[in-house]
Scaffold this motif. Structure first.
Motif, mmCIF file in Angstrom:
data_model
loop_
_atom_site.group_PDB
_atom_site.id
_atom_site.type_symbol
_atom_site.label_atom_id
_atom_site.label_comp_id
_atom_site.label_asym_id
_atom_site.label_seq_id
_atom_site.Cartn_x
_atom_site.Cartn_y
_atom_site.Cartn_z
ATOM 1 N N ASN A 3 0.712 -1.211 0.107
ATOM 2 C CA ASN A 3 0.074 -0.107 0.002
ATOM 3 C C ASN A 3 0.964 1.333 -0.066
ATOM 4 O O ASN A 3 1.709 1.489 0.914
ATOM 5 C CB ASN A 3 -0.788 -0.008 1.081
ATOM 6 N N ASN A 5 0.354 4.408 0.132
ATOM 7 C CA ASN A 5 -0.172 5.510 1.511
ATOM 8 C C ASN A 5 0.664 4.984 2.773
ATOM 9 O O ASN A 5 1.068 5.936 3.264
ATOM 10 C CB ASN A 5 -1.647 5.402 1.692
ATOM 11 N N LEU A 6 0.635 3.773 2.853
ATOM 12 C CA LEU A 6 1.301 3.224 4.089
ATOM 13 C C LEU A 6 2.733 3.440 4.147
ATOM 14 O O LEU A 6 3.211 3.625 4.996
ATOM 15 C CB LEU A 6 0.989 1.624 4.529
ATOM 16 N N THR A 9 3.767 6.797 4.715
ATOM 17 C CA THR A 9 3.857 7.135 6.149
ATOM 18 C C THR A 9 5.370 6.604 6.781
ATOM 19 O O THR A 9 5.865 7.276 7.544
ATOM 20 C CB THR A 9 2.597 6.761 6.926
ATOM 21 N N GLY A 32 -2.539 7.871 14.694
ATOM 22 C CA GLY A 32 -2.933 7.086 13.530
ATOM 23 C C GLY A 32 -1.536 6.788 12.593
ATOM 24 O O GLY A 32 -1.699 5.755 11.698
ATOM 25 N N GLN A 35 -0.772 3.449 13.928
ATOM 26 C CA GLN A 35 -1.622 2.424 13.384
ATOM 27 C C GLN A 35 -1.176 2.087 11.957
ATOM 28 O O GLN A 35 -1.392 1.053 11.469
ATOM 29 C CB GLN A 35 -3.262 2.921 13.230
ATOM 30 N N GLN A 36 -0.890 3.043 11.021
ATOM 31 C CA GLN A 36 -0.495 2.837 9.721
ATOM 32 C C GLN A 36 0.856 1.955 10.035
ATOM 33 O O GLN A 36 1.148 1.100 8.852
ATOM 34 C CB GLN A 36 -0.218 4.053 8.960
ATOM 35 N N LYS A 39 -0.117 -1.504 10.439
ATOM 36 C CA LYS A 39 -0.819 -2.043 9.256
ATOM 37 C C LYS A 39 0.202 -2.415 8.313
ATOM 38 O O LYS A 39 -0.057 -3.692 7.556
ATOM 39 C CB LYS A 39 -1.810 -1.195 8.566
#
Length: 301
Positions: A3, A5-6, A9, A32, A35-36, A39
């Motif tokens: 991913n 976006n992950l 980050t 947040g 958490q990313q 994930k």
């Protein structure tokens, strides 16, 4: 599949080195960001960072992901930019035309490229058939043709008229029928087509090019007039080709009483989505070929 976006980050966290500052940069909360990262670790089934109080350090897999992830994000950004940034003055524009038009147009397009150096002009000479085939096979942005395309995939719009002229050695002041018979004909790939356009309109005796002795032939547009300049014969050519010949004092261009021109069409593939740079070059071609005294024109900026 990772991913992005992950990954973004994670790479930002590594660069900033602090969860709170990373959250501020990405307009997220600190939880947040945490958490990313979690994930991402779960999706990759590996630990990426090890926390020590308020700081952290990367695992070996985390270091490897950061190094490769930076390149992956850069490639994704470049790909996105290539679709969103469509400059009028950057990128390649591929064109084909008959040789006569090319002799006139190519130097002008190069002057545009000198002004906009991020442009790349790819210009080739070809027959009408070759131009249409290249358009059909999506190998070409712009095709300039002197005949309507045969297939339905090619869209043609009238662009300009190209005069057809009689060219003799310079000493031939009055090209009457007897003078042409004496001179003989210098052949070229489009000679019969051009002769059939011009000669019947001005010489009642003309029936076919075979009425003349063939005194030579060349398929190179820049060399067709060489034997004419040496007094070996006459020929019929578009004006652009005759005007581009380097030894103008050795030839005579005759504008006959009944002038004849052939239509020039600007063509593209029916399903082509023209980039801004292609539209820009099309406008320049239109303005240049349809402006009087265009040989003295400078490219519009």
């Amino acid at each position: 599949m990772i991913n992005l976006n992950l990954l973004r980050t994670f790479c930002t966290l590594v660069e900033v080195g602090h969860f709170t500052q990373t959250a501020e940069r990405l307009f997220m909360t600190q939880s947040g960001v945490s958490q990313q990262i979690k994930k991402l670790e779960q999706s990759l089934k590996t630990q990426l960072i090890i926390r020590e109080g308020k700081s952290f350090y990367l695992t070996q897999n985390g270091e490897q992901l950061y190094q490769q992830g930076q390149q992956l994000l850069a490639n994704a950004n470049a790909l996105s930019t290539s679709f969103t940034e469509d400059s009028h003055y950057q990128g390649k524009v591929s064109l084909m035309s008959p040789g006569s038009l090319g002799l006139k147009l190519y130097p002008y397009l190069l002057s545009i490229q000198q002004t906009h150096k991020a442009l790349s002009i790819d210009y080739q000479f070809s027959s009408n058939r070759g131009i249409e085939q290249a358009l059909t096979e999506h190998q070409l942005d712009i095709g300039l043709m002197t005949a309507l395309p045969v297939g339905s995939d090619t869209i043609a719009q009238p662009l300009t008229q190209e005069p057809i002229v009689l060219v003799t050695p310079s000493q031939c002041e009055t090209p009457d029928w007897q003078a042409l018979q004496t001179l003989g004909f210098i052949d070229h790939p489009d000679a019969q087509h051009h002769a059939q356009l011009l000669l019947p309109a001005n010489f009642s005796e003309f029936e076919h090019i075979s009425q003349f002795s063939i005194r030579g032939k060349s398929n190179q547009i820049s060399l067709i007039l060489m034997p004419v300049a040496l007094g070996l014969g006459f020929t019929v050519l578009p004006l652009h080709a005759a005007s581009a010949f380097s030894e103008q004092n050795a030839i005579r261009i005759h504008h006959l009483e009944n002038s004849v021109s052939e239509q020039v069409y600007i063509c593209h593939h029916r399903r082509a989505q023209a980039a801004n740079r292609v539209a820009f070059i099309k406008r320049e071609i239109d303005a240049y070929l349809n402006t009087e005294n265009s040989s003295n024109q400078q490219p519009s900026l």
